[in-house]
Design a protein around this motif. Structure first.
Motif, PDB file in Angstrom:
ATOM      1  N   MET A 186      55.227  58.558  39.132  1.00 29.23           N
ATOM      2  CA  MET A 186      55.230  58.190  40.547  1.00 29.23           C
ATOM      3  C   MET A 186      56.539  58.536  41.247  1.00 29.23           C
ATOM      4  O   MET A 186      56.646  58.438  42.461  1.00 29.23           O
ATOM      5  CB  MET A 186      54.964  56.689  40.689  1.00 29.23           C
ATOM      6  CG  MET A 186      53.664  56.235  40.034  1.00 29.23           C
ATOM      7  SD  MET A 186      52.233  57.175  40.614  1.00 29.23           S
ATOM      8  CE  MET A 186      52.193  56.643  42.322  1.00 29.23           C
ATOM      9  N   GLY A 187      57.536  58.944  40.495  1.00 31.98           N
ATOM     10  CA  GLY A 187      58.841  59.250  41.094  1.00 31.98           C
ATOM     11  C   GLY A 187      59.945  58.992  40.093  1.00 31.98           C
ATOM     12  O   GLY A 187      59.750  58.298  39.086  1.00 31.98           O
ATOM     13  N   SER A 188      61.109  59.555  40.361  1.00 27.82           N
ATOM     14  CA  SER A 188      62.246  59.404  39.454  1.00 27.82           C
ATOM     15  C   SER A 188      63.457  58.894  40.225  1.00 27.82           C
ATOM     16  O   SER A 188      63.598  59.147  41.412  1.00 27.82           O
ATOM     17  CB  SER A 188      62.580  60.746  38.794  1.00 27.82           C
ATOM     18  OG  SER A 188      61.459  61.261  38.100  1.00 27.82           O
ATOM     19  N   ARG A 189      64.311  58.183  39.533  1.00 31.18           N
ATOM     20  CA  ARG A 189      65.503  57.602  40.155  1.00 31.18           C
ATOM     21  C   ARG A 189      66.596  57.523  39.094  1.00 31.18           C
ATOM     22  O   ARG A 189      66.370  57.821  37.914  1.00 31.18           O
ATOM     23  CB  ARG A 189      65.189  56.198  40.692  1.00 31.18           C
ATOM     24  CG  ARG A 189      64.813  55.202  39.610  1.00 31.18           C
ATOM     25  CD  ARG A 189      64.298  53.891  40.171  1.00 31.18           C
ATOM     26  NE  ARG A 189      64.078  52.885  39.133  1.00 31.18           N
ATOM     27  CZ  ARG A 189      63.000  52.827  38.368  1.00 31.18           C
ATOM     28  NH1 ARG A 189      62.038  53.724  38.514  1.00 31.18           N
ATOM     29  NH2 ARG A 189      62.871  51.894  37.446  1.00 31.18           N
ATOM     30  N   THR A 190      67.789  57.145  39.533  1.00 32.75           N
ATOM     31  CA  THR A 190      68.887  56.942  38.609  1.00 32.75           C
ATOM     32  C   THR A 190      69.215  55.454  38.534  1.00 32.75           C
ATOM     33  O   THR A 190      69.172  54.740  39.532  1.00 32.75           O
ATOM     34  CB  THR A 190      70.142  57.716  39.047  1.00 32.75           C
ATOM     35  OG1 THR A 190      70.510  57.321  40.379  1.00 32.75           O
ATOM     36  CG2 THR A 190      69.884  59.206  39.026  1.00 32.75           C
ATOM     37  N   GLU A 191      69.509  55.002  37.323  1.00 29.85           N
ATOM     38  CA  GLU A 191      69.964  53.632  37.074  1.00 29.85           C
ATOM     39  C   GLU A 191      71.174  53.717  36.150  1.00 29.85           C
ATOM     40  O   GLU A 191      71.023  54.031  34.971  1.00 29.85           O
ATOM     41  CB  GLU A 191      68.865  52.788  36.429  1.00 29.85           C
ATOM     42  CG  GLU A 191      67.741  52.388  37.358  1.00 29.85           C
ATOM     43  CD  GLU A 191      66.750  51.437  36.699  1.00 29.85           C
ATOM     44  OE1 GLU A 191      66.988  51.056  35.520  1.00 29.85           O
ATOM     45  OE2 GLU A 191      65.748  51.095  37.330  1.00 29.85           O
ATOM     46  N   GLY A 192      72.351  53.458  36.716  1.00 25.83           N
ATOM     47  CA  GLY A 192      73.564  53.575  35.913  1.00 25.83           C
ATOM     48  C   GLY A 192      73.732  54.992  35.415  1.00 25.83           C
ATOM     49  O   GLY A 192      73.808  55.938  36.192  1.00 25.83           O
ATOM     50  N   GLU A 193      73.755  55.159  34.098  1.00 24.82           N
ATOM     51  CA  GLU A 193      73.927  56.477  33.501  1.00 24.82           C
ATOM     52  C   GLU A 193      72.622  57.015  32.930  1.00 24.82           C
ATOM     53  O   GLU A 193      72.617  57.825  31.998  1.00 24.82           O
ATOM     54  CB  GLU A 193      74.999  56.425  32.411  1.00 24.82           C
ATOM     55  CG  GLU A 193      76.379  56.052  32.943  1.00 24.82           C
ATOM     56  CD  GLU A 193      77.450  56.115  31.872  1.00 24.82           C
ATOM     57  OE1 GLU A 193      77.112  56.485  30.720  1.00 24.82           O
ATOM     58  OE2 GLU A 193      78.611  55.806  32.182  1.00 24.82           O
ATOM     59  N   ASN A 194      71.496  56.582  33.508  1.00 26.70           N
ATOM     60  CA  ASN A 194      70.191  57.007  33.021  1.00 26.70           C
ATOM     61  C   ASN A 194      69.331  57.524  34.162  1.00 26.70           C
ATOM     62  O   ASN A 194      69.463  57.100  35.314  1.00 26.70           O
ATOM     63  CB  ASN A 194      69.452  55.851  32.335  1.00 26.70           C
ATOM     64  CG  ASN A 194      70.133  55.403  31.065  1.00 26.70           C
ATOM     65  OD1 ASN A 194      70.145  56.118  30.077  1.00 26.70           O
ATOM     66  ND2 ASN A 194      70.707  54.203  31.094  1.00 26.70           N
ATOM     67  N   VAL A 195      68.424  58.434  33.822  1.00 24.88           N
ATOM     68  CA  VAL A 195      67.342  58.838  34.711  1.00 24.88           C
ATOM     69  C   VAL A 195      66.111  58.053  34.296  1.00 24.88           C
ATOM     70  O   VAL A 195      65.756  58.025  33.111  1.00 24.88           O
ATOM     71  CB  VAL A 195      67.066  60.349  34.606  1.00 24.88           C
ATOM     72  CG1 VAL A 195      65.804  60.725  35.372  1.00 24.88           C
ATOM     73  CG2 VAL A 195      68.249  61.141  35.133  1.00 24.88           C
ATOM     74  N   VAL A 196      65.467  57.410  35.260  1.00 25.30           N
ATOM     75  CA  VAL A 196      64.314  56.557  34.978  1.00 25.30           C
ATOM     76  C   VAL A 196      63.133  57.041  35.804  1.00 25.30           C
ATOM     77  O   VAL A 196      63.267  57.307  37.008  1.00 25.30           O
ATOM     78  CB  VAL A 196      64.616  55.079  35.302  1.00 25.30           C
ATOM     79  CG1 VAL A 196      63.410  54.204  34.967  1.00 25.30           C
ATOM     80  CG2 VAL A 196      65.844  54.604  34.538  1.00 25.30           C
ATOM     81  N   SER A 197      61.986  57.167  35.148  1.00 17.24           N
ATOM     82  CA  SER A 197      60.773  57.569  35.843  1.00 17.24           C
ATOM     83  C   SER A 197      59.612  56.722  35.338  1.00 17.24           C
ATOM     84  O   SER A 197      59.422  56.574  34.127  1.00 17.24           O
ATOM     85  CB  SER A 197      60.481  59.059  35.621  1.00 17.24           C
ATOM     86  OG  SER A 197      59.414  59.485  36.439  1.00 17.24           O
TER      87      SER A 197
END
Length: 512
Positions: free
Chosen positions: A352-363
């Motif tokens: 559904m989409g990707s984002r950044t959280e801290g030092e990670n890419v989260v999708s």
């Protein structure tokens, strides 16, 4: 007065279009005479492909087809029948600007498919596919980088940016024949999925040599009614011509399957045991070059009245993450009668989409899992289930506040049956990601001074005392008192151009 002005020209990435479009695909078919009549529809499958892309002025014209597969039973409920057909479609997209020299990338997936038997020998198909179209090119911008004379003071800003220095794209084909070495004959191929896994690449003068592996998974129906699977690999090696590419650049290399056909052929004994595979692929390589962008964000003159113009300016810094595989483990509980024998498991990833959280890419998204098997009553079952999923990729500090372009696809699925009827799944998700940090704002485009209008200076005042607040910018103080940043910092032994704690500043007067 003629000021001495220096300019710099930068080659910047130009995102023309990045949008997803819907396309309806519909058709009606009559079964050929050699196939049995439809009694029960087990499963209808629609796999979309984009096989041709044309760029005409400002338009992108896409030609594709939906590979339709109908799995059904006739009078014998345990005997699976298979009918295949292709449904062509064309999509035209207007980008509003000329795109002849731009790069066009597409990604297509099925959104839904519905089929029904209008009579025992006729089938009606209604489906929808989504097509993501990304058009990108290169543009140039010239900015003012330095001004000397006329008492000009400048607020400069340097940014580390990467820009697409060159790009290349080409179509290629690969084919192979695999003898399954079976003791029987194959009746039909009921499912085939191919993906290209990128390997190493090498850069030589104006060329990029790219290697990879095309991995194909085939599900086929035997003459005795059983279902079996096969996996095989076709090596891929391609040379992409890219003028201006060098080994010290950063490369985003992507390999994609546009079209995949698997057909049955006879072996020397006359039995259908040979799988003939034809692949149409696309390789895309974008070369990124690192540079320091120098701009002037604000300006004033300590000596004359002045005028200046600004313009919007944007640049970006891209980080290409190394390809990685994310492993997801899920437990699947199916509805209805339990399955005792699993023939195959298919998966469709929908993020559904990707984002950044801290030092990670989260999708986050879902995986539509399709299980093909038989129960204790020997009746063939095909069941679908949607599972929630989340991908986490390590990205380091470069992930902070960056936009994410993630390409993820299911690389492999393994399974086992639990004692309670649950299915233990392990899915390997192959991921490629590019992180982009965008910088935008107004920069000074031009500045002039009026040497006929000299600013008045109080010659009786050599210093001004100023009480500043925490966080104030030295530039704003210098502009207010018509002096220079360097003069304030030297007179007050400042090391940072932003004030820390509240304090008193000595403001020297600068007249030129």
């Amino acid at each position: 007065m003629e000021l001495k002005k220096d300019t710099r020209t930068y080659q910047l990435g130009n995102a023309v279009l990045d949008k997803t479009f819907e396309q309806t695909v519909e058709s009606d078919f009559i079964l050929p005479d050699y196939l049995a009549e439809i009694v029960r529809i087990v499963k209808c499958i629609g796999t979309p492909h984009i096989v041709n892309k044309q760029k005409v002025d400002s338009k992108v014209i896409l030609d594709g087809y939906l590979q339709f597969t109908l799995l059904y039973t006739s009078e014998d409920s345990s005997a699976l029948q298979c009918f295949e057909q292709t449904i062509p479609f064309t999509k035209q997209i207007d980008c509003k600007v000329p795109i002849e020299s731009d790069l066009v990338e597409t990604a297509v997936k099925g959104e839904y498919i519905n089929c029904r038997a209008t009579n025992p020998r006729a089938i009606s198909v209604r489906s929808s596919v989504s097509i993501r179209v990304k058009v990108s090119g290169v543009s140039t911008q010239t900015v003012l980088s330095d001004v000397q004379g006329g008492g000009i003071q400048q607020k400069k800003e340097e940014m580390q940016a990467s820009f697409p220095a060159a790009m290349g794209q080409k179509l290629f084909s690969a084919e192979d024949e695999t003898d399954l070495a079976l003791n029987g004959s194959v009746r039909a191929v009921i499912g085939a999925e191919s993906r290209i896994e990128p390997g190493d690449y090498k850069v030589i003068t104006n060329k990029v040599i790219i290697k990879g592996e095309c991995k194909t998974h085939v599900t086929y129906l035997m003459e005795d009614g059983s279902v079996q699977t096969a996996d095989y690999v076709i090596p891929v090696s391609q040379v992409v011509d890219i003028d201006g590419c060098t080994s010290d650049m950063q490369y985003d290399v992507r390999l994609a399957v546009l079209d995949s056909k698997v057909e049955l052929k006879q072996n020397i004994e006359g039995e259908n045991t040979v799988l003939s595979t034809q692949i149409v692929g696309e390789v895309t390589a974008i070369c990124f070059e690192q540079t320091t962008v120098e701009t002037i964000r604000d300006v004033f003159s300590t000596t004359y009245d002045y005028q200046y113009k600004t313009k919007p300016f944007a640049c970006a810094s891209s980080t290409i993450l190394a390809p990685t595989t994310v492993q997801i483990k899920k437990q699947l509980h199916l509805d209805g009668a339990p399955i005792e024998t699993i023939y195959d498991v298919w998966g469709e990833l929908n993020l559904m989409g990707s984002r950044t959280e801290g030092e990670n890419v989260v999708s986050s998204g879902t995986i539509k899992v399709t299980v093909l098997g038989r129960g204790a009553d020997e009746v063939l079952q095909v069941q679908d289930k949607n599972l929630d999923c989340e991908l986490r990729l390590p990205a380091g500090q470069s992930a902070e506040s960056a936009a994410v372009d993630l390409n993820a696809q299911i690389a492999a699925i393994s399974w086992s049956l639990g004692g309670d009827g649950a299915i233990e799944l392990q899915l390997d998700i192959a991921c490629q990601a590019v992180l982009t940090q965008q910088f935008s704002g107004n920069v000074v485009e031009d500045v002039t001074v009026d040497e006929e209008t000299v600013k008045e200076v109080d010659k009786n005042t050599a210093l001004t005392i100023y009480y500043c607040d925490t966080g104030e910018e030295v530039w704003q103080i210098a502009k207010r008192y018509n002096t220079s940043v360097d003069a304030i910092m030297q007179s007050n032994d400042l090391e940072d151009d932003r004030i820390g704690d509240k304090r008193t500043l000595l403001i020297p007067i600068v007249s030129e």
